[in-house]
Enzyme design. Structure first.
Site, PDB file in Angstrom:
ATOM      1  N   ASN A 131       0.869  -1.180   0.000  1.00 22.76           N
ATOM      2  CA  ASN A 131       0.000   0.000   0.000  1.00 22.76           C
ATOM      3  C   ASN A 131       0.902   1.225   0.000  1.00 22.76           C
ATOM      4  O   ASN A 131       1.458   1.589   1.023  1.00 22.76           O
ATOM      5  CB  ASN A 131      -0.888  -0.010   1.256  1.00 22.76           C
ATOM      6  CG  ASN A 131      -1.741   1.245   1.357  1.00 22.76           C
ATOM      7  OD1 ASN A 131      -1.906   1.972   0.366  1.00 22.76           O
ATOM      8  ND2 ASN A 131      -2.269   1.512   2.543  1.00 22.76           N
ATOM      9  N   LYS A 135       0.093   4.243  -0.340  1.00 22.95           N
ATOM     10  CA  LYS A 135      -0.587   5.449   0.165  1.00 22.95           C
ATOM     11  C   LYS A 135      -0.374   6.605  -0.829  1.00 22.95           C
ATOM     12  O   LYS A 135      -0.431   6.366  -2.029  1.00 22.95           O
ATOM     13  CB  LYS A 135      -0.096   5.799   1.567  1.00 22.95           C
ATOM     14  CG  LYS A 135      -0.058   4.570   2.480  1.00 22.95           C
ATOM     15  CD  LYS A 135       0.108   4.915   3.914  1.00 22.95           C
ATOM     16  CE  LYS A 135       0.374   3.660   4.723  1.00 22.95           C
ATOM     17  NZ  LYS A 135       0.003   3.770   6.101  1.00 22.95           N
ATOM     18  N   HIS A 157      -9.652   0.979   4.830  1.00 25.68           N
ATOM     19  CA  HIS A 157      -8.385   1.301   5.507  1.00 25.68           C
ATOM     20  C   HIS A 157      -8.637   2.352   6.595  1.00 25.68           C
ATOM     21  O   HIS A 157      -9.445   3.264   6.416  1.00 25.68           O
ATOM     22  CB  HIS A 157      -7.368   1.829   4.486  1.00 25.68           C
ATOM     23  CG  HIS A 157      -5.986   1.872   5.032  1.00 25.68           C
ATOM     24  ND1 HIS A 157      -5.555   2.878   5.867  1.00 25.68           N
ATOM     25  CD2 HIS A 157      -4.942   1.020   4.898  1.00 25.68           C
ATOM     26  CE1 HIS A 157      -4.296   2.634   6.212  1.00 25.68           C
ATOM     27  NE2 HIS A 157      -3.896   1.524   5.632  1.00 25.68           N
ATOM     28  N   GLU A 182      -7.033   4.851   7.508  1.00 23.50           N
ATOM     29  CA  GLU A 182      -6.814   6.260   7.112  1.00 23.50           C
ATOM     30  C   GLU A 182      -8.027   6.800   6.361  1.00 23.50           C
ATOM     31  O   GLU A 182      -8.349   7.982   6.462  1.00 23.50           O
ATOM     32  CB  GLU A 182      -5.526   6.371   6.279  1.00 23.50           C
ATOM     33  CG  GLU A 182      -4.294   6.166   7.163  1.00 23.50           C
ATOM     34  CD  GLU A 182      -3.067   5.640   6.440  1.00 23.50           C
ATOM     35  OE1 GLU A 182      -3.025   5.660   5.198  1.00 23.50           O
ATOM     36  OE2 GLU A 182      -2.137   5.186   7.141  1.00 23.50           O
ATOM     37  N   GLU A 234      -5.646  -4.910  10.859  1.00 20.49           N
ATOM     38  CA  GLU A 234      -4.687  -3.825  10.978  1.00 20.49           C
ATOM     39  C   GLU A 234      -5.000  -3.002  12.226  1.00 20.49           C
ATOM     40  O   GLU A 234      -5.792  -2.044  12.155  1.00 20.49           O
ATOM     41  CB  GLU A 234      -4.774  -2.913   9.751  1.00 20.49           C
ATOM     42  CG  GLU A 234      -4.339  -3.557   8.472  1.00 20.49           C
ATOM     43  CD  GLU A 234      -3.660  -2.550   7.557  1.00 20.49           C
ATOM     44  OE1 GLU A 234      -2.515  -2.792   7.164  1.00 20.49           O
ATOM     45  OE2 GLU A 234      -4.263  -1.497   7.277  1.00 20.49           O
ATOM     46  N   GLY A 291       2.112   2.472  10.796  1.00 19.33           N
ATOM     47  CA  GLY A 291       3.059   3.571  10.617  1.00 19.33           C
ATOM     48  C   GLY A 291       3.718   4.038  11.897  1.00 19.33           C
ATOM     49  O   GLY A 291       4.310   5.124  11.928  1.00 19.33           O
ATOM     50  N   SER A 324       3.156  -1.824  10.588  1.00 23.32           N
ATOM     51  CA  SER A 324       4.608  -1.753  10.826  1.00 23.32           C
ATOM     52  C   SER A 324       5.323  -3.068  10.511  1.00 23.32           C
ATOM     53  O   SER A 324       6.219  -3.487  11.245  1.00 23.32           O
ATOM     54  CB  SER A 324       4.889  -1.302  12.267  1.00 23.32           C
ATOM     55  OG  SER A 324       4.417   0.020  12.460  1.00 23.32           O
TER      56      SER A 324
END
Ligand code: PEP
Length: 237
Positions: free
Chosen positions: A8, A10, A92, A94, A162, A168, A199
Site C-alpha cells: 500500500n 498510500k 483502511h 486512514e 490492521e 506507521g 509496521s
C-alpha cells in the site's frame, strides 16, 4: 492458496518515474516466487504501461460505490476493471479517519467491488483507545458485521487485521495477539484469507506467516523500498 503480500503505497511517490522504478524492482524481485504480490499505488499510476504484464497484480486504494455520474473526484469499479486492476483495499483506517468512511459506506463499497468481480482487501482493526479499553473483539465484530452485511459470496474477499495503533508507528502487534485476532476474525467470517498489517518489516514479517498463521501481509511504509519489500515477499514463501 498462495500467501498474499500487498504493497500500500498510500500517497507516494511523487512522480511516475519513481513509481516505475520501485515497481520494476518489485516485479523483478518477485519473479518466480510462490507468493501473490499486489501493488496498490495512487490511482494516477494505475495503468499497465507502468506496471507491465504479469508477476505482480495491480490494486487500487479506493473506489466509489456508484456506477458513474456527478461524483467529483471519485473512481468507479468499471474504470478500475478497464485498467485491469484486480484488487481494491476497502476500509483502511486512514480512509475511516481522514475521509469519514463509516462501516455502512464501506459495506456499499465492498458490495459494489465484489459484484463487479473485483477482489477486496477489507481492513479492520481497533484504535489504541479501544485496545486499551479491552474492546478489540467488540470493534472487530461490529466492523465485520456491518461491513459484510448482505454479502454471501466471499470467494473474492480477503480481510486484513490492521490494529490502528500499529500502522506507521513502528509498534507492530505481537505474534500471540495477532494470532488471537486472526483466529477470532476466522470464527466470524469463515474461510477467507486473513492478512496482518501494521509496521511490517523484513525482520518481523516471517513470524506473522509462520507463527501467527496470517495468509499474507499488508505493507505500507516498507513497500516503498523495493529491496525491503522483496525480503518481505520472500519471507512469505
Ligand atoms: C498500511 O498502510 O496499511 C500499513 C500497515 O502501513 P505501515 O506498514 O506503514 O504500518
Amino acid at each position: 492458496m498462495k500467501n498474499l503480500i500487498v504493497a500500500n503505497w498510500k500517497m507516494n511517490p511523487n512522480s511516475q518515474k519513481e513509481a516505475k522504478e520501485i515497481f520494476d524492482a518489485i516485479r523483478e524481485g518477485s519473479r518466480g516466487l510462490d507468493v501473490e504480490v499486489i501493488v496498490c499505488p495512487p490511482a494516477v499510476y494505475l495503468y499497465a504501461s507502468i506496471f507491465g504484464e504479469g508477476v505482480v497484480s495491480m490494486g487500487a486504494q479506493n473506489v466509489y460505490f456508484e456506477d458513474k455520474g456527478a461524483f467529483t473526484g471519485e473512481i468507479s469499479v468499471e474504470m478500475l476493471k478497464d485498467l485491469k486492476v484486480e484488487y481494491i483495499i476497502i476500509g483502511h483506517s486512514e480512509r475511516r479517519k481522514y475521509f469519514g468512511e463509516t462501516d455502512e459506506i464501506i459495506n456499499k463499497k465492498i458490495k459494489k467491488a465484489l459484484e463487479a468481480g473485483l477482489k477486496v482487501i477489507f481492513c479492520v482493526g481497533e484504535t489504541q483507545e479501544e485496545h486499551d479499553a479491552g474492546k478489540k473483539n467488540e470493534v472487530l465484530e461490529k466492523q465485520i458485521k456491518i461491513g459484510l452485511d448482505g454479502i454471501t459470496d466471499l470467494a473474492n474477499l480477503n480481510v486484513a487485521y490492521e490494529p490502528v495503533w500499529a500502522i506507521g508507528t513502528g509498534n507492530n502487534c505481537g505474534v500471540e495477539e495477532t494470532k488471537e485476532s486472526l483466529d477470532f476474525i476466522r470464527t466470524l467470517i469463515g474461510q477467507v484469507r486473513v492478512l496482518y498489517g501494521g509496521s511490517v518489516k523484513s525482520d518481523n514479517s516471517g513470524e506473522y506467516i509462520k507463527e501467527a498463521g496470517a495468509n499474507g501481509l499488508l505493507v505500507g511504509g516498507a513497500s516503498l523500498i523495493a529491496e525491503e519489500f522483496i525480503k518481505i515477499v520472500k519471507s512469505a514463501e
